[in-house]
Design an enzyme around this catalytic site. Sequence first.
Site, PDB file in Angstrom:
ATOM      1  N   HIS A  57     -22.697  -0.915 -43.111  1.00 38.77           N
ATOM      2  CA  HIS A  57     -21.658   0.072 -42.865  1.00 38.77           C
ATOM      3  C   HIS A  57     -20.439  -0.234 -43.725  1.00 38.77           C
ATOM      4  O   HIS A  57     -20.077  -1.402 -43.903  1.00 38.77           O
ATOM      5  CB  HIS A  57     -21.218   0.046 -41.394  1.00 38.77           C
ATOM      6  N   HIS A 111     -21.102  -3.702 -28.914  1.00 38.32           N
ATOM      7  CA  HIS A 111     -20.227  -2.527 -28.834  1.00 38.32           C
ATOM      8  C   HIS A 111     -21.002  -1.317 -28.331  1.00 38.32           C
ATOM      9  O   HIS A 111     -22.224  -1.347 -28.212  1.00 38.32           O
ATOM     10  CB  HIS A 111     -19.598  -2.220 -30.208  1.00 38.32           C
ATOM     11  N   HIS A 119     -24.941   5.288 -29.147  1.00 35.55           N
ATOM     12  CA  HIS A 119     -25.767   4.074 -29.071  1.00 35.55           C
ATOM     13  C   HIS A 119     -25.027   2.929 -28.399  1.00 35.55           C
ATOM     14  O   HIS A 119     -23.793   2.931 -28.325  1.00 35.55           O
ATOM     15  CB  HIS A 119     -26.244   3.638 -30.462  1.00 35.55           C
ATOM     16  N   GLU A 167     -28.928  -0.302 -31.198  1.00 32.91           N
ATOM     17  CA  GLU A 167     -28.643  -0.942 -32.478  1.00 32.91           C
ATOM     18  C   GLU A 167     -28.616  -2.450 -32.276  1.00 32.91           C
ATOM     19  O   GLU A 167     -28.188  -2.936 -31.225  1.00 32.91           O
ATOM     20  CB  GLU A 167     -27.287  -0.499 -33.045  1.00 32.91           C
ATOM     21  N   TYR A 172     -31.076   0.631 -36.416  1.00 28.56           N
ATOM     22  CA  TYR A 172     -31.063   1.579 -35.303  1.00 28.56           C
ATOM     23  C   TYR A 172     -32.481   2.014 -34.948  1.00 28.56           C
ATOM     24  O   TYR A 172     -33.319   2.231 -35.838  1.00 28.56           O
ATOM     25  CB  TYR A 172     -30.256   2.828 -35.676  1.00 28.56           C
ATOM     26  N   HIS A 188     -15.025  -3.614 -33.639  1.00 30.71           N
ATOM     27  CA  HIS A 188     -15.063  -2.607 -32.576  1.00 30.71           C
ATOM     28  C   HIS A 188     -15.821  -3.118 -31.352  1.00 30.71           C
ATOM     29  O   HIS A 188     -16.874  -3.731 -31.443  1.00 30.71           O
ATOM     30  CB  HIS A 188     -15.650  -1.287 -33.054  1.00 30.71           C
TER      31      HIS A 188
END
Length: 316
Positions: free
Chosen positions: A255, A163, A223, A274, A264, A209
Amino acid sequence: MTSNAARPSGAVSPGILRLSHAEIRVPDLELAIAYYAEVVGLVVTDIEPGRAYLKGWDEQQHHSLILTEAPTYGLNLLGFKVTDLAELDRLASRVQAAGVPVERHRAGEICVGSGEIVSFVAPSGHTVHLEQGQTQVGNGLSLINPPPAPVGLVGMHPPRIDHIFLLCEDVDGVTAFFREVLEFRLTEQIISDDGHQLTTFLERSHTPHDLAFLTGVDGGFHHVAYWVDEWNDLRHAADTCAYHGVEIDAGPTRHGATRGCGLYFFDPAGNRNEVYTGGYHFDPDDEPTTWTEAEMGRAIFTYKGQVDPAFMTVHS
């Protein structure tokens, strides 16, 4: 007979399939190639003056990351893979009908390995490519009785891109554009106390996502993320960062939004990377999850439970 029943067995949903690639700027191309090939462990597929092309080892297409030499760092563009040329035409018409000018490019015109491309600037200020037919180069495995992975992978060696996370001033308006014009689905959102969207997570690949937006400057780049298969791969990625002297920005952590886990860090130019794993499957008729502003810290970093100002505001 319904339209779904009439669709050939095994056919995919029309339109955008997934995030295809990102092109980022780097002042020192040689250093960036060494970093992405040896530390991140991407596969270099082509190098030309001022530009290099890389991919995750299990990706079939020519590139998912383009490095372009430039005085400044940041994002040049992001690209999405489209199912076929008829869908590329349909989406181009939808973008034009929304009042956004488009440009068409033949296969190979934009860069090495590129397919047919529709290019436009989204309301967020980001250049977007819709692409069909990028050159296929394979993943290094035989199509008959293959091993689980090729021999000789180095660094973190993520299999594929996952993503991209961007910034914009009007998250509500930009999210509406991607949903209504490009047919993305909203999976999660963080809503401010006054009812505006602070952060949104959008998908086309049935994952949490493919694309996300955070409130910030138009055209901002937070990112790009590559997928790894499990939590132990994040530990290996953190070990790899430590071995090569790459400072970790955040993680390994979890998350709340997306229910994924990530690590990260920054490339030598200052672009944030990431490696990500976890998440869930999202169907088109699933309802999005909403996080309140008061719980934004837990939405971003579950374990810490607090908003990290540097993580939210440092971008390229």
